[in-house]
Motif scaffolding. Structure first.
Motif, PDB file in Angstrom:
ATOM      1  N   LYS A  98       0.721  -1.112  -0.177  1.00 46.17           N
ATOM      2  CA  LYS A  98      -0.157   0.177   0.022  1.00 46.17           C
ATOM      3  C   LYS A  98       0.917   1.220   0.009  1.00 46.17           C
ATOM      4  N   ALA A  99       2.166   1.146   0.590  1.00 45.83           N
ATOM      5  CA  ALA A  99       3.054   2.245   0.605  1.00 45.83           C
ATOM      6  C   ALA A  99       3.645   2.401  -0.604  1.00 45.83           C
ATOM      7  N   THR A 100       3.736   1.429  -1.568  1.00 41.71           N
ATOM      8  CA  THR A 100       4.262   1.365  -2.920  1.00 41.71           C
ATOM      9  C   THR A 100       2.948   2.128  -3.757  1.00 41.71           C
ATOM     10  N   LYS A 101       1.852   1.309  -3.667  1.00 45.50           N
ATOM     11  CA  LYS A 101       0.792   2.134  -4.265  1.00 45.50           C
ATOM     12  C   LYS A 101       0.530   3.641  -4.019  1.00 45.50           C
ATOM     13  N   MET A 102       0.709   4.084  -2.817  1.00 44.70           N
ATOM     14  CA  MET A 102       0.615   5.619  -2.610  1.00 44.70           C
ATOM     15  C   MET A 102       1.694   6.266  -3.343  1.00 44.70           C
ATOM     16  N   MET A 103       2.860   5.759  -3.286  1.00 50.98           N
ATOM     17  CA  MET A 103       4.179   6.458  -3.891  1.00 50.98           C
ATOM     18  C   MET A 103       3.995   6.404  -5.427  1.00 50.98           C
ATOM     19  N   VAL A 104       3.448   5.303  -6.076  1.00 52.13           N
ATOM     20  CA  VAL A 104       3.221   5.271  -7.497  1.00 52.13           C
ATOM     21  C   VAL A 104       2.222   6.369  -7.978  1.00 52.13           C
ATOM     22  N   LEU A 105       1.240   6.441  -7.331  1.00 53.82           N
ATOM     23  CA  LEU A 105       0.067   7.555  -7.497  1.00 53.82           C
ATOM     24  C   LEU A 105       0.742   8.981  -7.466  1.00 53.82           C
ATOM     25  N   PHE A 106       1.624   9.123  -6.569  1.00 51.65           N
ATOM     26  CA  PHE A 106       2.304  10.469  -6.293  1.00 51.65           C
ATOM     27  C   PHE A 106       3.151  10.554  -7.388  1.00 51.65           C
ATOM     28  N   LEU A 107       3.938   9.665  -7.884  1.00 47.83           N
ATOM     29  CA  LEU A 107       4.848   9.714  -8.945  1.00 47.83           C
ATOM     30  C   LEU A 107       4.144  10.263 -10.510  1.00 47.83           C
ATOM     31  N   ILE A 108       3.086   9.454 -10.575  1.00 47.56           N
ATOM     32  CA  ILE A 108       2.353   9.445 -11.569  1.00 47.56           C
ATOM     33  C   ILE A 108       1.488  10.727 -11.855  1.00 47.56           C
ATOM     34  N   ASN A 109       0.971  11.228 -10.876  1.00 49.46           N
ATOM     35  CA  ASN A 109       0.517  12.615 -10.693  1.00 49.46           C
ATOM     36  C   ASN A 109       1.413  13.523 -11.002  1.00 49.46           C
ATOM     37  N   LYS A 110       2.673  13.464 -10.652  1.00 46.89           N
ATOM     38  CA  LYS A 110       3.698  14.608 -10.779  1.00 46.89           C
ATOM     39  C   LYS A 110       4.018  14.411 -12.319  1.00 46.89           C
ATOM     40  N   LEU A 111       4.250  13.451 -13.005  1.00 45.95           N
ATOM     41  CA  LEU A 111       4.584  13.181 -14.262  1.00 45.95           C
ATOM     42  C   LEU A 111       3.515  13.796 -15.307  1.00 45.95           C
ATOM     43  N   SER A 112       2.275  13.434 -14.873  1.00 45.44           N
ATOM     44  CA  SER A 112       1.084  13.980 -15.736  1.00 45.44           C
ATOM     45  C   SER A 112       1.285  15.457 -16.198  1.00 45.44           C
ATOM     46  N   VAL A 113       1.728  16.208 -14.969  1.00 43.86           N
ATOM     47  CA  VAL A 113       1.372  17.525 -14.774  1.00 43.86           C
ATOM     48  C   VAL A 113       3.042  18.240 -15.120  1.00 43.86           C
ATOM     49  N   SER A 114       3.974  17.455 -15.105  1.00 48.14           N
ATOM     50  CA  SER A 114       5.199  17.921 -15.394  1.00 48.14           C
ATOM     51  C   SER A 114       5.442  18.671 -16.553  1.00 48.14           C
ATOM     52  N   GLN A 115       6.000  19.804 -16.949  1.00 46.12           N
ATOM     53  CA  GLN A 115       6.511  20.676 -17.875  1.00 46.12           C
ATOM     54  C   GLN A 115       8.012  20.794 -18.003  1.00 46.12           C
ATOM     55  N   SER A 116       8.676  20.195 -17.332  1.00 44.52           N
ATOM     56  CA  SER A 116      10.115  20.011 -17.217  1.00 44.52           C
ATOM     57  C   SER A 116      10.773  18.756 -17.528  1.00 44.52           C
ATOM     58  N   GLU A 151      13.763  17.862 -16.856  1.00 45.58           N
ATOM     59  CA  GLU A 151      14.776  17.487 -15.719  1.00 45.58           C
ATOM     60  C   GLU A 151      13.762  16.745 -14.933  1.00 45.58           C
ATOM     61  N   THR A 152      12.691  17.295 -14.602  1.00 45.26           N
ATOM     62  CA  THR A 152      11.932  16.728 -13.496  1.00 45.26           C
ATOM     63  C   THR A 152      11.078  15.380 -14.082  1.00 45.26           C
ATOM     64  N   ALA A 153      10.656  15.405 -15.512  1.00 38.51           N
ATOM     65  CA  ALA A 153      10.212  14.171 -15.809  1.00 38.51           C
ATOM     66  C   ALA A 153      11.196  12.988 -15.981  1.00 38.51           C
ATOM     67  N   ASN A 154      12.255  13.542 -15.960  1.00 45.78           N
ATOM     68  CA  ASN A 154      13.608  12.683 -16.118  1.00 45.78           C
ATOM     69  C   ASN A 154      13.934  11.840 -14.872  1.00 45.78           C
ATOM     70  N   ARG A 155      13.675  12.666 -13.869  1.00 45.21           N
ATOM     71  CA  ARG A 155      13.865  12.065 -12.339  1.00 45.21           C
ATOM     72  C   ARG A 155      12.564  11.226 -11.968  1.00 45.21           C
ATOM     73  N   VAL A 156      11.312  11.564 -12.536  1.00 53.16           N
ATOM     74  CA  VAL A 156      10.304  10.738 -11.925  1.00 53.16           C
ATOM     75  C   VAL A 156      10.306   9.494 -12.757  1.00 53.16           C
ATOM     76  N   VAL A 157      10.574   9.411 -14.021  1.00 49.19           N
ATOM     77  CA  VAL A 157      10.705   8.353 -14.968  1.00 49.19           C
ATOM     78  C   VAL A 157      11.786   7.130 -14.294  1.00 49.19           C
ATOM     79  N   HIS A 158      12.801   7.795 -13.997  1.00 50.38           N
ATOM     80  CA  HIS A 158      14.002   7.074 -13.409  1.00 50.38           C
ATOM     81  C   HIS A 158      13.440   6.330 -12.255  1.00 50.38           C
ATOM     82  N   ASP A 159      12.766   6.988 -11.254  1.00 48.87           N
ATOM     83  CA  ASP A 159      12.315   6.558 -10.058  1.00 48.87           C
ATOM     84  C   ASP A 159      11.270   5.385 -10.434  1.00 48.87           C
TER      85      ASP A 159
END
Length: 660
Positions: free
Chosen positions: A351-369, A371-379
């Motif tokens: 469930k912790a993994t599930k929460m983390m994934v949702l956080f990352l996906i939300n961040k990636l979906s709104v990312s305009q940078s 550099e930020t996208a690269n960090r999220v995709v790397h994670d």
């Protein structure tokens, strides 16, 4: 982090007295060893966050003991009665345990230490009690000590007489807060980020780097624990730290030399499943003698296949036999490399993994940078490498369509991370369908294969094709795409060795389908395989053997120098390579025309090579070698006036009488 007889795993036993000191040590050597050990403990730093009072107290006692031992050492003629010697030997054992306890606590996981603080405090108390008992029976009256030192020993005995283990209320409150956070996650309640940050601050986990180190230490705890409930606790903490690292400190900053954890460790090829290329957890042997991970080969068989994925042979039966010898070797390698081998399910971690994934996906979906996208995709890439649950969470959260946009990125690092994330996701069977059926993703992967910015990106695209080929319907569709075949062939011709292996594995899987063989021949796969027979003999001759068997024998026979190259592998290759070279020769001799057979018969030393293979090759290689002898004999017998006819006929006759 081993701690005490109660907290250490059973394999982390305390050493016996005899293993700590030599029975032949003189009295002087004994007290010198005691002084050195006490001084080593004295210079250790007390814990800064948890069990601070416990560690400070026992280090302080060691400093006082060092004064006693120093007086012994300063007088070389000091006389020790036997009772004193036995007592000092036992004190050495206790001090050794104290040092081990302090070092393990200092070097281990801070969260694990907090969770086990009560047990560890009891370990400190038990060692203090043992030390107190030994000081009580030390015959001070028989030792010629100064009054100051005697008073010091009495002081230490008084300090050691506490009857209960001390647990700092601050530690207990922090532990309670940590358990509360875990309970929130277990109940799928998003933790209070300020409370999470407060706990990590108190444990000095202040950035991504310290969280990564903490995860490594917790993974080590999972590896060394034998009790399932303790493993489960450690796994839950790993999930919590990963989540905290993500939401508090942001996505990771990929380094230019960053590679997947297992790639960096260079997993031995024999430990990887030929289907998924992942470390095998439960290796089993199929009817052909090949070894696969149980989960992978079960999925292969359940999807309707009746052939061996690696060799292409028809399976005589679908029984699976555990490869216990290999499993033991893999487990030993995992212990040495500190890689968790046995998996333990844990709902809190999931469930912790599930929460983390949702956080990352939300961040990636709104990312305009970028550099930020690269960090999220790397994670996401790193997380997708972790386990099946993580791969499920990432795919179900909608990551695959978001990754598509980065497959064509001009940023090489981002492209590598995107295609590698898709590769890692494809390991899970259900995700193969998502990847194949999500519009544009397959074309994006094929595009990276053909024109990726780096060899690593191209190699991982090839590995993704290989992974998708595990599904028969997808393998057929991929085999019809000439871009796939030409991309793989070009990668084999020009890429680095690791990428070549990925591409050859994908081609070998495609060649299993008879209707694909014509496309492979058109795409230049035969000439490509012949070009790399010296560098990657086993992989190359496997492709030649499968293509020849599935209807491409004439094309293989027409290849440049095919007979001499196969004969060379037959002579100098590994057992597996020789077996497959023999299989390829049988196919092309049967369907490639008399010229091929004549060329093989005229190859210098071929008869000796065939005889050696019949005597020392694998069971299948022996059968193929006997078949080659028969073909050569029949060919020679059918040629009027051939001076070798009688020779080959006699060899073929004797070969067919061999018990193989």
């Amino acid at each position: 982090m081993a701690i005490s007889p109660q907290v250490f795993t059973p394999r982390k036993r305390y050493p016996s007295v005899g293993s700590l000191i030599s029975s032949k040590l003189s009295d002087l050597k004994l007290v010198q060893s005691l002084l050195l050990l006490a001084e080593e403990i004295s210079v250790l730093k007390p814990f800064q966050f948890i069990l601070k009072r416990n560690s400070s107290s026992i280090i302080r006692k060691s400093k006082l003991l060092a004064i006693l031992f120093e007086e012994f050492v300063s007088n070389p003629n000091f006389f020790f009665p036997l009772t004193a010697v036995l007592c000092l030997e036992d004190i050495y054992t206790v001090l050794k345990r104290i040092k081990t306890l302090l070092e393990h606590c200092s070097n281990g996981s801070k969260m694990w230490l907090l969770m086990k603080s009560e047990s560890v405090a009891d370990s400190f108390h038990q060692l203090t009690v043992q030390l107190s008992t030994l000081l009580d029976i030390l015959p001070l009256k028989e030792l010629d000590l100064s009054e100051d030192v005697k008073d010091l020993v009495v002081l230490m005995k008084n300090q050691c007489c506490n009857t209960e283990a001390f647990v700092d209320p601050t530690d207990e409150n922090l532990r309670h807060d940590l358990l509360k956070l875990l309970d929130w996650i277990r109940r799928e309640i998003v933790p209070d980020h300020s409370k999470l940050a407060e706990i990590l601050e108190k444990l000095s986990l202040r950035d991504s780097a310290s969280c990564r180190d903490e995860i490594v230490r917790l993974e080590h705890e999972v590896h060394i624990q034998i009790y399932e409930n303790w493993k489960s606790e450690a796994i839950a903490l790993i999930g919590l730290v990963r989540y905290a690292k993500c939401v508090l400190f942001g996505a990771s900053n990929p380094r230019s030399d960053d590679r997947d954890h297992f790639q960096a460790m260079n997993i031995p090829a024999d430990f990887r499943c030929p289907i998924t290329l992942e470390l095998m957890r439960d290796p089993v042997v199929v009817a052909t003698g090949q070894t696969y991970d149980r989960t992978s080969i079960n999925l292969w068989i359940d999807s309707g296949h009746n052939t061996c994925p690696k060799s292409g042979q028809t399976l005589a039966h679908t029984n699976l036999f555990p490869n216990l010898a290999l499993k033991n070797l893999i487990a030993q390698w995992c212990r040495e490399e500190k890689v968790p081998y046995e998996t333990t399910e844990n709902q809190t971690s999931f469930k912790a993994t599930k929460m983390m994934v949702l956080f990352l996906i939300n961040k990636l979906s709104v990312s305009q940078s970028i550099e930020t996208a690269n960090r999220v995709v790397h994670d996401l890439r790193v997380l997708a490498k972790t386990d099946s649950d993580s791969r499920a969470c990432i795919a179900e959260a909608g990551a695959i369509p978001l990754l598509l946009r980065y497959l064509g990125s001009e940023n090489p690092s981002l492209q590598i991370n995107a295609v590698t994330t898709i590769l890692n996701l494809s390991i899970r069977e259900a995700n193969k369908t998502r990847i194949f059926e999500t519009k544009g993703v397959l074309d994006g992967v094929i595009g990276v294969l053909g024109s990726g910015a780096t060899w690593e990106a191209k190699g991982n695209a090839a590995a993704t094709i290989f992974s998708l080929c595990a599904v028969q319907s997808y393998r057929k569709k991929l085999g019809r795409k000439i871009r796939v075949i030409t991309g793989l062939a070009e990668l084999v011709k020009a890429g680095p060795t690791n990428s070549k292996r990925d591409a050859l594995a994908a081609i070998s899987n495609l060649a299993v389908e008879k209707e694909t063989v014509g496309k492979l021949v058109e795409g230049g796969v035969v000439e490509m395989a012949l070009e790399v027979t010296e560098e990657l003999a086993e992989e190359a001759v496997t492709i030649l053997a499968v293509v020849a068997k599935r209807g491409g024998a004439v094309a293989v026979a027409a290849g440049n120098q095919v007979v001499p190259k196969l004969a060379l592998v037959l002579r100098d290759g590994t057992d597996t390579a020789r077996e497959r070279a023999a299989a390829a020769l049988v196919s092309i001799c049967r369907r490639g025309g008399t010229e091929v057979v004549a060329e093989l018969a005229a190859t210098p030393g071929i008869e000796r090579v065939i005889w050696e293979l019949m005597g020392m090759g694998t069971v299948r290689a022996r059968r193929k070698a006997a078949t080659i002898l028969g073909i050569l004999g029949r060919q020679a017998a059918g040629i009027d006036g051939d001076p070798t006819a009688e020779y080959w006929t006699n060899i073929a006759s004797s070969g067919t009488n061999l018990q193989i």
